[in-house]
Design a protein around this motif. Sequence first.
Motif, PDB file in Angstrom:
ATOM      1  N   SER A  51     -15.198  16.784  -0.444  1.00  0.00           N
ATOM      2  CA  SER A  51     -15.192  15.438  -1.033  1.00  0.00           C
ATOM      3  C   SER A  51     -14.325  15.418  -2.290  1.00  0.00           C
ATOM      4  CB  SER A  51     -16.614  14.962  -1.339  1.00  0.00           C
ATOM      5  OG  SER A  51     -17.139  15.660  -2.436  1.00  0.00           O
ATOM      6  N   LEU A  52     -14.332  16.538  -3.032  1.00  0.00           N
ATOM      7  CA  LEU A  52     -13.428  16.669  -4.186  1.00  0.00           C
ATOM      8  C   LEU A  52     -11.978  16.619  -3.717  1.00  0.00           C
ATOM      9  CD1 LEU A  52     -12.423  17.626  -7.032  1.00  0.00           C
ATOM     10  CD2 LEU A  52     -13.007  19.941  -6.344  1.00  0.00           C
ATOM     11  N   ARG A  53     -11.707  17.389  -2.644  1.00  0.00           N
ATOM     12  CA  ARG A  53     -10.336  17.440  -2.144  1.00  0.00           C
ATOM     13  C   ARG A  53      -9.898  16.048  -1.662  1.00  0.00           C
ATOM     14  NH1 ARG A  53     -10.780  21.968   1.088  1.00  0.00           N
ATOM     15  NH2 ARG A  53     -11.494  20.559   2.692  1.00  0.00           N
ATOM     16  N   ASP A  54     -10.802  15.358  -0.973  1.00  0.00           N
ATOM     17  CA  ASP A  54     -10.486  14.008  -0.494  1.00  0.00           C
ATOM     18  C   ASP A  54     -10.140  13.087  -1.655  1.00  0.00           C
ATOM     19  OD1 ASP A  54     -10.915  14.736   2.064  1.00  0.00           O
ATOM     20  OD2 ASP A  54     -12.834  13.704   2.293  1.00  0.00           O
ATOM     21  N   HIS A  55     -10.944  13.182  -2.722  1.00  0.00           N
ATOM     22  CA  HIS A  55     -10.730  12.255  -3.833  1.00  0.00           C
ATOM     23  C   HIS A  55      -9.401  12.530  -4.524  1.00  0.00           C
ATOM     24  CE1 HIS A  55     -11.908   9.222  -6.684  1.00  0.00           C
ATOM     25  NE2 HIS A  55     -11.691  10.033  -7.699  1.00  0.00           N
ATOM     26  N   MET A  56      -9.001  13.798  -4.623  1.00  0.00           N
ATOM     27  CA  MET A  56      -7.756  14.131  -5.307  1.00  0.00           C
ATOM     28  C   MET A  56      -6.549  14.079  -4.369  1.00  0.00           C
ATOM     29  SD  MET A  56      -8.744  14.520  -8.389  1.00  0.00           S
ATOM     30  CE  MET A  56      -7.180  15.014  -9.114  1.00  0.00           C
ATOM     31  N   ASP A  57      -6.766  14.020  -3.063  1.00  0.00           N
ATOM     32  CA  ASP A  57      -5.670  14.062  -2.094  1.00  0.00           C
ATOM     33  C   ASP A  57      -4.759  12.845  -2.249  1.00  0.00           C
ATOM     34  OD1 ASP A  57      -3.995  14.168   0.076  1.00  0.00           O
ATOM     35  OD2 ASP A  57      -5.579  14.492   1.558  1.00  0.00           O
ATOM     36  N   PRO A  58      -3.459  13.094  -2.559  1.00  0.00           N
ATOM     37  CA  PRO A  58      -2.531  11.961  -2.724  1.00  0.00           C
ATOM     38  C   PRO A  58      -2.465  11.075  -1.481  1.00  0.00           C
ATOM     39  CG  PRO A  58      -1.472  14.046  -3.341  1.00  0.00           C
ATOM     40  CD  PRO A  58      -2.786  14.399  -2.713  1.00  0.00           C
ATOM     41  N   ASN A  59      -2.780  11.625  -0.303  1.00  0.00           N
ATOM     42  CA  ASN A  59      -2.745  10.812   0.914  1.00  0.00           C
ATOM     43  C   ASN A  59      -3.743   9.655   0.860  1.00  0.00           C
ATOM     44  OD1 ASN A  59      -0.762  11.948   2.779  1.00  0.00           O
ATOM     45  ND2 ASN A  59      -1.984  13.807   2.559  1.00  0.00           N
ATOM     46  N   ASN A  60      -4.814   9.830   0.057  1.00  0.00           N
ATOM     47  CA  ASN A  60      -5.807   8.773  -0.047  1.00  0.00           C
ATOM     48  C   ASN A  60      -5.510   7.780  -1.163  1.00  0.00           C
ATOM     49  OD1 ASN A  60      -7.270   9.807   2.101  1.00  0.00           O
ATOM     50  ND2 ASN A  60      -8.344  11.261   0.780  1.00  0.00           N
ATOM     51  N   HIS A  61      -4.426   8.011  -1.896  1.00  0.00           N
ATOM     52  CA  HIS A  61      -4.024   7.074  -2.947  1.00  0.00           C
ATOM     53  C   HIS A  61      -2.540   6.787  -2.749  1.00  0.00           C
ATOM     54  CE1 HIS A  61      -7.766   8.266  -4.919  1.00  0.00           C
ATOM     55  NE2 HIS A  61      -7.425   9.477  -4.561  1.00  0.00           N
ATOM     56  N   ASN A  62      -2.163   6.525  -1.530  1.00  0.00           N
ATOM     57  CA  ASN A  62      -0.755   6.446  -1.187  1.00  0.00           C
ATOM     58  C   ASN A  62      -0.271   5.016  -1.194  1.00  0.00           C
ATOM     59  OD1 ASN A  62       1.722   7.384  -0.511  1.00  0.00           O
ATOM     60  ND2 ASN A  62       1.263   7.781   1.636  1.00  0.00           N
ATOM     61  N   GLY A  63       0.880   4.780  -1.779  1.00  0.00           N
ATOM     62  CA  GLY A  63       1.428   3.447  -1.742  1.00  0.00           C
ATOM     63  C   GLY A  63       1.998   3.017  -3.074  1.00  0.00           C
ATOM     64  N   GLY A  64       3.002   3.722  -3.547  1.00  0.00           N
ATOM     65  CA  GLY A  64       3.741   3.261  -4.702  1.00  0.00           C
ATOM     66  C   GLY A  64       4.551   2.045  -4.305  1.00  0.00           C
ATOM     67  N   VAL A  65       4.665   1.082  -5.205  1.00  0.00           N
ATOM     68  CA  VAL A  65       5.379  -0.147  -4.889  1.00  0.00           C
ATOM     69  C   VAL A  65       6.372  -0.456  -5.991  1.00  0.00           C
ATOM     70  CG1 VAL A  65       5.127  -2.568  -4.248  1.00  0.00           C
ATOM     71  CG2 VAL A  65       3.216  -1.008  -3.962  1.00  0.00           C
ATOM     72  N   PHE A  66       7.554  -0.973  -5.606  1.00  0.00           N
ATOM     73  CA  PHE A  66       8.480  -1.512  -6.594  1.00  0.00           C
ATOM     74  C   PHE A  66       8.143  -2.979  -6.762  1.00  0.00           C
ATOM     75  CE2 PHE A  66      10.975   1.936  -4.620  1.00  0.00           C
ATOM     76  CZ  PHE A  66      11.027   2.746  -5.737  1.00  0.00           C
ATOM     77  N   LEU A  67       7.582  -3.319  -7.903  1.00  0.00           N
ATOM     78  CA  LEU A  67       7.230  -4.707  -8.163  1.00  0.00           C
ATOM     79  C   LEU A  67       8.313  -5.365  -8.995  1.00  0.00           C
ATOM     80  CD1 LEU A  67       3.426  -4.416  -9.010  1.00  0.00           C
ATOM     81  CD2 LEU A  67       4.470  -5.200  -6.876  1.00  0.00           C
ATOM     82  N   GLY A  68       8.469  -6.670  -8.809  1.00  0.00           N
ATOM     83  CA  GLY A  68       9.412  -7.430  -9.627  1.00  0.00           C
ATOM     84  C   GLY A  68      10.716  -7.740  -8.922  1.00  0.00           C
ATOM     85  N   LEU A  69      10.812  -7.382  -7.632  1.00  0.00           N
ATOM     86  CA  LEU A  69      12.027  -7.691  -6.870  1.00  0.00           C
ATOM     87  C   LEU A  69      11.784  -8.906  -5.972  1.00  0.00           C
ATOM     88  CD1 LEU A  69      12.963  -4.047  -5.824  1.00  0.00           C
ATOM     89  CD2 LEU A  69      14.000  -5.419  -7.641  1.00  0.00           C
ATOM     90  N   ASN A  70      12.862  -9.489  -5.479  1.00  0.00           N
ATOM     91  CA  ASN A  70      12.757 -10.599  -4.525  1.00  0.00           C
ATOM     92  C   ASN A  70      12.474 -10.056  -3.139  1.00  0.00           C
ATOM     93  OD1 ASN A  70      13.425 -12.831  -6.320  1.00  0.00           O
ATOM     94  ND2 ASN A  70      15.451 -11.858  -6.438  1.00  0.00           N
ATOM     95  N   GLY A  71      11.333  -9.436  -2.988  1.00  0.00           N
ATOM     96  CA  GLY A  71      10.969  -8.815  -1.721  1.00  0.00           C
ATOM     97  C   GLY A  71      10.204  -7.545  -2.012  1.00  0.00           C
ATOM     98  N   LEU A  72       9.344  -7.168  -1.081  1.00  0.00           N
ATOM     99  CA  LEU A  72       8.460  -6.034  -1.302  1.00  0.00           C
ATOM    100  C   LEU A  72       9.030  -4.742  -0.718  1.00  0.00           C
ATOM    101  CD1 LEU A  72       4.797  -7.159  -0.561  1.00  0.00           C
ATOM    102  CD2 LEU A  72       5.659  -6.007  -2.613  1.00  0.00           C
ATOM    103  N   VAL A  73       9.063  -3.683  -1.540  1.00  0.00           N
ATOM    104  CA  VAL A  73       9.483  -2.364  -1.068  1.00  0.00           C
ATOM    105  C   VAL A  73       8.438  -1.348  -1.507  1.00  0.00           C
ATOM    106  CG1 VAL A  73      11.242  -0.575  -1.194  1.00  0.00           C
ATOM    107  CG2 VAL A  73      11.922  -2.972  -1.126  1.00  0.00           C
ATOM    108  N   MET A  74       7.946  -0.581  -0.556  1.00  0.00           N
ATOM    109  CA  MET A  74       6.912   0.411  -0.856  1.00  0.00           C
ATOM    110  C   MET A  74       7.418   1.811  -0.617  1.00  0.00           C
ATOM    111  SD  MET A  74       3.213  -0.805   0.375  1.00  0.00           S
ATOM    112  CE  MET A  74       2.517   0.681  -0.279  1.00  0.00           C
ATOM    113  N   LYS A  75       6.886   2.738  -1.430  1.00  0.00           N
ATOM    114  CA  LYS A  75       7.233   4.140  -1.324  1.00  0.00           C
ATOM    115  C   LYS A  75       5.977   4.914  -0.957  1.00  0.00           C
ATOM    116  CE  LYS A  75       9.424   8.056  -2.291  1.00  0.00           C
ATOM    117  NZ  LYS A  75       8.430   8.956  -1.718  1.00  0.00           N
ATOM    118  N   SER A  76       6.030   5.631   0.156  1.00  0.00           N
ATOM    119  CA  SER A  76       4.958   6.566   0.475  1.00  0.00           C
ATOM    120  C   SER A  76       5.319   7.928  -0.114  1.00  0.00           C
ATOM    121  CB  SER A  76       4.811   6.687   1.988  1.00  0.00           C
ATOM    122  OG  SER A  76       4.178   7.900   2.340  1.00  0.00           O
ATOM    123  N   HIS A  77       4.333   8.764  -0.431  1.00  0.00           N
ATOM    124  CA  HIS A  77       4.624  10.142  -0.841  1.00  0.00           C
ATOM    125  C   HIS A  77       5.504  10.812   0.210  1.00  0.00           C
ATOM    126  CE1 HIS A  77       2.020  10.851  -4.296  1.00  0.00           C
ATOM    127  NE2 HIS A  77       1.129  10.075  -3.714  1.00  0.00           N
ATOM    128  N   GLY A  78       6.492  11.580  -0.247  1.00  0.00           N
ATOM    129  CA  GLY A  78       7.350  12.308   0.681  1.00  0.00           C
ATOM    130  C   GLY A  78       6.580  13.338   1.482  1.00  0.00           C
TER     131      GLY A  78
END
Lengths: 347, 347
Positions: free
Chosen positions: A277-304
Amino acid sequence: MAKNITIAVDAMGGDRAPHMVIEGIAQARTLFPNTKFLVFGDEAQIKPLIAGFPELTSASEIIHTTDYVSSDMQPSQALRKGRQSSMGLAIQSVKDGAADVALSAGNTGALMALAKFMLRTMPGIDRPALISPLPTLRGESVMLDLGANVECDSNNLVQFAIMGAAYVRTVFGLSRPTVALLNVGVEELKGKDSIRAAADILRESRHLPLDFVGFVEGNNIATGEVDVVVTDGFTGNVALKTAEGTARLVTDLLKRAFQSSLSTKLGYLLARHGLSSLRDHMDPNNHNGGVFLGLNGLVMKSHGGANAHGFASAVASAIDMAQNDITRLIADDLNEITHADDQRGAI
Amino acid sequence: MAKNITIAVDAMGGDRAPHMVIEGIAQARTLFPNTKFLVFGDEAQIKPLIAGFPELTSASEIIHTTDYVSSDMQPSQALRKGRQSSMGLAIQSVKDGAADVALSAGNTGALMALAKFMLRTMPGIDRPALISPLPTLRGESVMLDLGANVECDSNNLVQFAIMGAAYVRTVFGLSRPTVALLNVGVEELKGKDSIRAAADILRESRHLPLDFVGFVEGNNIATGEVDVVVTDGFTGNVALKTAEGTARLVTDLLKRAFQSSLSTKLGYLLARHGLSSLRDHMDPNNHNGGVFLGLNGLVMKSHGGANAHGFASAVASAIDMAQNDITRLIADDLNEITHADDQRGAI
């Protein structure tokens, strides 16, 4: 009624692309059956993979290109050569209105450069920001900017606060997120002028759908003191990577500790269910979804380094943001703050 | 032959002062029998504590004052009211040459303000810096500045690099420490102008006793990529506190995980011996000894929450630095770089 969302997917970005990407959208598709996918990349590789997921065949369309942005390509190179790549075409489809959001697990610098160049910043926003959820003791918070802008003035920081709050309202479903500016704790210094000026503006903006609580320090990021931590892209990038490095340090030391004797190895076997459960909470896969905000359109970045599950959770965030039209939310909040300024100016 | 060191100790600073302080210097005294202590604070409280450690009676002298700097006192207040406090008098004794180094576990902002005001910066140093060792995967590194200066120019950063390397040569005993500037990873941005300019100067300073390796990112702090991480005081303070917060997040989640079932509790009992080595490595008491470098005299800061063992390890660092005359080392290295500049200028 929920709008049906079309996602432009860069199938060639990420350490385990294209397999991971196709498996990820297949997983997401079972949860969001009305979603459509435009899949950009090499058809020869992608077609057989999609054939393995019958639920995808009617929900996806392959747009063939053999160009792709490599992980070591400089942003300037990407701007010159990347427009016809799977990444570039995915962004173009958002610009053309064919897709609601573009998603890539590829080269962050290139994605940011292409997105900014092709979509441009929305009215009222001087600079886009990279935002991402982070694990905390209370659950999740977001921080921005994570590296789109090295130097930021007070207006940039205020715009980041508005965009961050809109993200949390949309993705976390909180009606009035708490927001703070990241600052240093040594009292005499009280931080930089730009931060103090941004705080003054935010303190006077009570009409905005956010609760500005002042300053937090670096240690408050992990405690989850506030929903939105606002900072310049230099500090945000350093803080994010320092947090990731420290989490890895502690877990690496933990692994060593469990390997140190027969007794500790046995202890690990008994405790591993709890430790997962510790590993799950810290796992970047469970907090995935960086977004570039402020553009005329939505672009998202997943962890590589995301796996299929991680990519699917990025798809889920993308659907949330597109359905709630986060770009419009941000525009409305910007209007609020500009309108209030006009009223004050008129007095 | 090793010089006998006299340490000016603020007995009234720290969460568990004065007990923790007296017990700490008693522990250090058994390891460094030639050390003398000037103990500043309330004699009525200190005298009975010292009486409990016979080894201290001949090695310590109490300088009585009932004034002290509280943990919530603003630096500006400390400058007005704190000169006759246990902290202020300890610094004064360094200025007067009665002690080789001052050590306090009290209010950091006040200590920094008093030290800077009373001792002034040394020739060639524009701004002092706060430096401290940090746990890494490879052992220990140091980072500076941790909060003495919010804004830094390229010359400040170069001076920090020289001071940090001198610290590592003295305290860690490495002859040619590796040094890097903290920067962001997004390639296009390549960081701030001040950082790039500092890198140019350091790259040309091959005659200095340090190995400049360029830039590192936030995640490289915890991996111990280099011995000395150089950054401005705003970024350094945020990075240090983010690392502390993340380490606490992971260990708190770990505690929760071990409490989650009977099986995990039993697992903990079996593994706890191994886990104590993890705890030891991350324990701030084992990496204790922040120093203000760049002043005409040595002032050290112990963690406010330190225990006696932690305070003793700060005393050990203080002895190291005083015996190796770190202030002179820094002056020599500054001369080197100024001399090289003059030669280049003459060509």
